[in-house]
Design a protein around this motif. Structure first.
Motif, PDB file in Angstrom:
ATOM      1  N   VAL A 250      46.154  39.251  31.787  1.00  0.00           N
ATOM      2  CA  VAL A 250      45.509  38.347  32.960  1.00  0.00           C
ATOM      3  C   VAL A 250      46.081  36.946  32.727  1.00  0.00           C
ATOM      4  O   VAL A 250      46.422  36.361  34.053  1.00  0.00           O
ATOM      5  CB  VAL A 250      43.945  38.224  32.784  1.00  0.00           C
ATOM      6  CG1 VAL A 250      43.368  37.528  33.345  1.00  0.00           C
ATOM      7  CG2 VAL A 250      43.446  39.831  32.894  1.00  0.00           C
ATOM      8  N   SER A 349      45.127  44.348  35.640  1.00  0.00           N
ATOM      9  CA  SER A 349      46.040  43.590  36.394  1.00  0.00           C
ATOM     10  C   SER A 349      45.329  42.778  37.325  1.00  0.00           C
ATOM     11  O   SER A 349      43.834  43.059  37.417  1.00  0.00           O
ATOM     12  CB  SER A 349      46.746  44.508  37.601  1.00  0.00           C
ATOM     13  OG  SER A 349      45.704  45.194  38.173  1.00  0.00           O
ATOM     14  N   GLY A 350      45.416  41.617  37.232  1.00  0.00           N
ATOM     15  CA  GLY A 350      44.710  40.634  38.094  1.00  0.00           C
ATOM     16  C   GLY A 350      43.436  40.144  37.395  1.00  0.00           C
ATOM     17  O   GLY A 350      43.403  39.319  36.530  1.00  0.00           O
ATOM     18  N   SER A 351      42.514  40.665  37.571  1.00  0.00           N
ATOM     19  CA  SER A 351      41.040  40.159  37.476  1.00  0.00           C
ATOM     20  C   SER A 351      40.645  40.214  35.945  1.00  0.00           C
ATOM     21  O   SER A 351      41.033  41.193  35.265  1.00  0.00           O
ATOM     22  CB  SER A 351      40.176  40.588  38.273  1.00  0.00           C
ATOM     23  OG  SER A 351      39.666  41.867  37.940  1.00  0.00           O
ATOM     24  N   GLU A 353      37.774  41.166  35.364  1.00  0.00           N
ATOM     25  CA  GLU A 353      36.863  42.383  35.523  1.00  0.00           C
ATOM     26  C   GLU A 353      37.684  43.514  34.915  1.00  0.00           C
ATOM     27  O   GLU A 353      37.074  44.541  34.496  1.00  0.00           O
ATOM     28  CB  GLU A 353      36.184  42.335  36.820  1.00  0.00           C
ATOM     29  CG  GLU A 353      35.419  43.481  37.138  1.00  0.00           C
ATOM     30  CD  GLU A 353      35.181  44.270  38.329  1.00  0.00           C
ATOM     31  OE1 GLU A 353      36.160  43.798  39.362  1.00  0.00           O
ATOM     32  OE2 GLU A 353      34.676  44.990  38.584  1.00  0.00           O
ATOM     33  N   SER A 354      38.831  43.680  35.467  1.00  0.00           N
ATOM     34  CA  SER A 354      39.301  44.964  34.888  1.00  0.00           C
ATOM     35  C   SER A 354      39.801  45.137  33.455  1.00  0.00           C
ATOM     36  O   SER A 354      39.839  46.331  32.878  1.00  0.00           O
ATOM     37  CB  SER A 354      40.891  45.036  35.766  1.00  0.00           C
ATOM     38  OG  SER A 354      41.792  44.220  35.088  1.00  0.00           O
TER      39      SER A 354
ATOM     40  N   SER B  96      32.764  38.774  40.817  1.00  0.00           N
ATOM     41  CA  SER B  96      34.001  39.646  41.204  1.00  0.00           C
ATOM     42  C   SER B  96      33.515  41.107  41.716  1.00  0.00           C
ATOM     43  O   SER B  96      34.167  41.835  42.430  1.00  0.00           O
ATOM     44  CB  SER B  96      34.823  39.586  40.097  1.00  0.00           C
ATOM     45  OG  SER B  96      34.261  39.905  38.916  1.00  0.00           O
ATOM     46  N   SER B 142      39.025  39.495  44.499  1.00  0.00           N
ATOM     47  CA  SER B 142      40.446  40.023  44.121  1.00  0.00           C
ATOM     48  C   SER B 142      41.451  40.130  45.080  1.00  0.00           C
ATOM     49  O   SER B 142      42.645  39.878  44.764  1.00  0.00           O
ATOM     50  CB  SER B 142      40.236  41.123  42.949  1.00  0.00           C
ATOM     51  OG  SER B 142      39.806  42.068  43.542  1.00  0.00           O
ATOM     52  N   GLU B 143      40.895  40.311  46.272  1.00  0.00           N
ATOM     53  CA  GLU B 143      41.962  40.830  47.103  1.00  0.00           C
ATOM     54  C   GLU B 143      42.119  39.537  48.222  1.00  0.00           C
ATOM     55  O   GLU B 143      43.136  39.603  48.958  1.00  0.00           O
ATOM     56  CB  GLU B 143      41.210  41.838  48.398  1.00  0.00           C
ATOM     57  CG  GLU B 143      40.967  43.101  47.586  1.00  0.00           C
ATOM     58  CD  GLU B 143      39.942  44.109  48.602  1.00  0.00           C
ATOM     59  OE1 GLU B 143      40.689  44.601  49.617  1.00  0.00           O
ATOM     60  OE2 GLU B 143      38.896  44.202  48.252  1.00  0.00           O
ATOM     61  N   ARG B 149      39.767  32.200  48.337  1.00  0.00           N
ATOM     62  CA  ARG B 149      38.992  32.094  47.485  1.00  0.00           C
ATOM     63  C   ARG B 149      37.924  30.818  47.384  1.00  0.00           C
ATOM     64  O   ARG B 149      36.805  30.786  47.332  1.00  0.00           O
ATOM     65  CB  ARG B 149      39.137  32.562  45.891  1.00  0.00           C
ATOM     66  CG  ARG B 149      39.175  34.088  45.790  1.00  0.00           C
ATOM     67  CD  ARG B 149      39.161  34.114  44.178  1.00  0.00           C
ATOM     68  NE  ARG B 149      40.443  33.652  43.513  1.00  0.00           N
ATOM     69  CZ  ARG B 149      41.365  34.327  43.575  1.00  0.00           C
ATOM     70  NH1 ARG B 149      41.925  35.290  43.790  1.00  0.00           N
ATOM     71  NH2 ARG B 149      42.508  33.754  42.745  1.00  0.00           N
TER      72      ARG B 149
END
Lengths: 386, 261
Positions: A250, A349-351, A353-354, B96, B142-143, B149
């Motif tokens: 991240v 990937s990315g957030s 949250e993942s 999120s 996230s998109e 955002r």
């Protein structure tokens, strides 16, 4: 903006408007048209029948307060009326209210979602089964691919031992091995206690209490020691691997590493995998001892089997092969746990949250694979007659 | 408005982390309907001041009054204040696991009493107000791109039509065009919704484009004034901030715009 402390009330009047000629009517919002009143106003406005109000104009003269919620209600009303009667004018509004109305009026009318043809339940159900099956298949393929990648990297770094990260390895051994000893020891001790207690109760019925020792020896050495240890390590270290590597992903630390020519598999995955290969057998050995100790304590307390007798019975009846069967599984389980942990970490990937989602997934997957592997080992040893 | 009403009043504020004193006997006021910029070097406690006003950090001493209520000691006043402000955090701080539209509806739901249809409508209104397309509503944070955002975060901050809006570095991380658009957006919203805005920023363009007055945090206190007034100050930090090459450039370019307004 010096309105008196508004008695937060809102309503509307419909007045005849003589100035506008015959049939001209004024819709007059009264009071504070704000969010707090929006719910009531919404209900009242819904009762208003557009057919009975031709040639309506909206007159803001009696408004004290207007916010976006109120403005939206007015704009929406105007749009509803326009469908039947053509253009609705806004008149007599305070300049600040007028600006707000203009901005809100720019909001596009709702577009009906196009996917009106909703798929039926059965199709959705089948589609989900299909998607999940493909997901599992891809996941399995990628994991095997990752195993291959890790092995190639391992081979390469064996050829160039100077590239090997000894500090990282030692640090990981400490974190995954030494720090896990208290919890592994305590839990397997308790498992030994429970096993001996339950075994003794049942075997006493046959007058065969002494076989409790055999039960303990075989079950702990062969299965429980390694399995409990592997499950604890998967929950403790496998999840930590995913969370650590995921967080680095991240923060783009993994990307930074790659641009400097460092191989993430070599830097992050290998030390963790080798550390577990070293520590899991050691922890298993420790777990075996603690489990037998827990069982021994119960044997002594409940069955009056002295420690000396316990040791002799254990040595005479439990073949050493049971110990080796348990221990041989440890490095394989270590590779499974480390690979799954690192693999899921690198999939982040990315957030943020993942990271959480994949950490959970990594633990579940590692425990699942460990038990599958254990079953496979059982069948293998059965066939080999061990 | 001959006698502007004070909407935030901070007096004698002292902030201390361990032994390091961040603010000492600091006074800070914001009047109704103005855009107040807050500037200062790193570590001077701009964001800390903001967090103290919105109740995330408790100061060591001093009083903070928001909309006339003592928010430090009076829980009811704090609750009233919470309902009348919106906060935009640096990266939007959107939840999120919720879509953008659901994010905007969180404060409305918390307040209660609105039908789902009306909330859906209002979410669309807010999206349009901050310049997001309607199809951003069902998307997850996230998109979205960083700029989108921020806009979505602003839409959520505006959900309850607050009187007071706090912005923490609203243009940080945006490209210059995106930042300028965001400045214009804030100015427009401030004018059409009659907002009072407190804005922590580093961005000189934003300061020139948006703010009415500026509070500069220097020597643990606040020096307040318009850009022109602060430019005349002698404090070394203020001098280097407002008279650096970049500052002259911004001031030179933006001057005609200021005139127009």
């Amino acid at each position: 903006m010096t309105e008196p402390a508004a008695p937060h009330a809102a309503s509307f009047d419909i007045a005849e408007n003589s100035a506008a000629g015959a049939g001209g009517r004024l819709f007059q919002p009264v009071g504070a048209w704000i969010l707090a009143q929006a719910s009531d106003l919404d209900i009242q406005l819904a009762r208003l029948d557009p057919a009975t109000t031709p040639g309506l104009r909206i007159d803001g003269g009696r408004l004290t307060q207007l916010d976006t919620a109120g403005a939206w209600l007015l704009v929406r009303l105007a749009r509803r009326l326009e469908v039947q009667h053509g253009k609705v004018e806004f008149v007599n509004f305070d300049p600040s209210h007028a600006t707000l109305l203009e901005r809100v009026a720019e909001v596009e009318p709702e577009v009906e979602p196009l996917n009106a043809a909703r798929p039926n339940g059965l199709t959705t159900f089948l589609a989900r089964i299909g998607a999940a099956t493909i997901g599992v298949g891809t996941q399995a393929r990628d994991l095997v691919g990752f195993l291959g990648l890790a092995m190639i990297t391992l081979g390469r770094s064996l050829k160039q031992p100077h590239r090997f990260r000894l500090t990282a390895l030692v640090s990981q051994i400490e974190k995954t091995g030494l720090d896990a000893m208290p919890i592994v020891g305590l839990l397997t001790f308790l498992i030994g206690v429970v096993l001996a207690y339950q075994g003794a109760e049942t075997l006493r019925g046959f007058g065969a209490e002494i076989y409790t020792v055999n039960l303990l020896g075989v079950s702990i050495l062969r299965e429980l020691g390694i399995l409990i240890t592997a499950i604890i390590v998967a929950g403790r270290s496998g999840s930590a691997f995913t969370a650590q590597i995921g967080t680095m992903k991240v923060n783009q630390e993994v990307d930074a590493m790659q641009t400097m020519g460092l191989d993430p598999v070599e830097v992050l995955v290998l030390p963790r995998m080798l550390a577990l290969i070293v520590t899991l057998p050691l922890l298993t050995f420790f777990a075996n001892i603690m489990g037998l100790l827990g069982g021994g304590v119960i044997c002594m307390v409940l069955l009056d089997i002295s420690p000396d007798q316990y040791m002799r019975q254990l040595a005479n009846t439990t073949d050493i092969s049971h110990f080796w069967v348990g221990m041989i599984k440890a490095p394989f389980f270590a590779v499974i746990i480390a690979l799954v942990g690192c693999f899921e970490g690198l999939r982040v990937s990315g957030s943020a949250e993942s990271v959480g989602r994949l950490t959970t997934q990594s633990v579940v997957e590692a425990i699942f694979l460990v038990i599958i592997a254990d079953a496979a080992f059982s069948i293998l040893f059965q066939l080999m007659g061990i | 408005m001959a006698q502007p009403e004070t909407i935030i009043e901070v007096t004698g504020l002292r902030t201390q982390f361990g032994r390091s004193v961040i603010h000492d006997d600091l006074d800070f006021t914001v009047r109704r309907g103005e855009v107040m910029g807050v500037v200062g070097g790193s570590g001077t406690g701009k964001s800390v001041l903001l967090k103290e006003i919105i109740g995330l950090i408790t100061p060591a001493a001093g009083t903070i009054r928001v909309l006339g209520g003592d928010v430090l000691n009076d829980e009811a006043a704090m609750q009233r204040a919470r309902e009348s402000w919106g906060v935009l955090f640096q990266d939007g701080a959107l939840f999120s696991s919720l879509t953008v539209a659901e994010n905007i509806q969180v404060p409305m739901r918390e307040r209660g009493g609105l039908s789902q249809t009306l909330m859906d409508d209002l979410a669309r209104v807010k999206l349009a107000l901050v310049g997001l397309p309607a199809d951003a509503g069902p998307k997850f944070p996230s998109e979205l791109s960083g700029g989108m955002r921020k806009r979505a975060g602003l839409a959520r901050a505006l959900a309850l039509d607050p009187a007071l809006l706090f912005l923490d570095e609203p243009t940080a991380g945006l490209d210059p065009i995106g930042a300028a658009d965001f400045d214009t957006l804030i100015r427009n919203l401030q004018q059409s919704l009659g907002l009072t805005v407190v804005m922590v920023t580093h961005d000189l363009d934003s300061l020139v484009a948006v703010t009415d007055r500026i509070s500069a945090l220097v020597d643990k206190k606040v020096v307040v004034g318009t850009i022109a007034e602060l430019m005349e100050q002698d404090h070394p930090w203020l001098r280097s901030y407002f008279h650096g090459a970049r500052a002259r450039q911004v001031a030179g370019m933006a001057a005609p715009n200021v005139e127009k307004r």
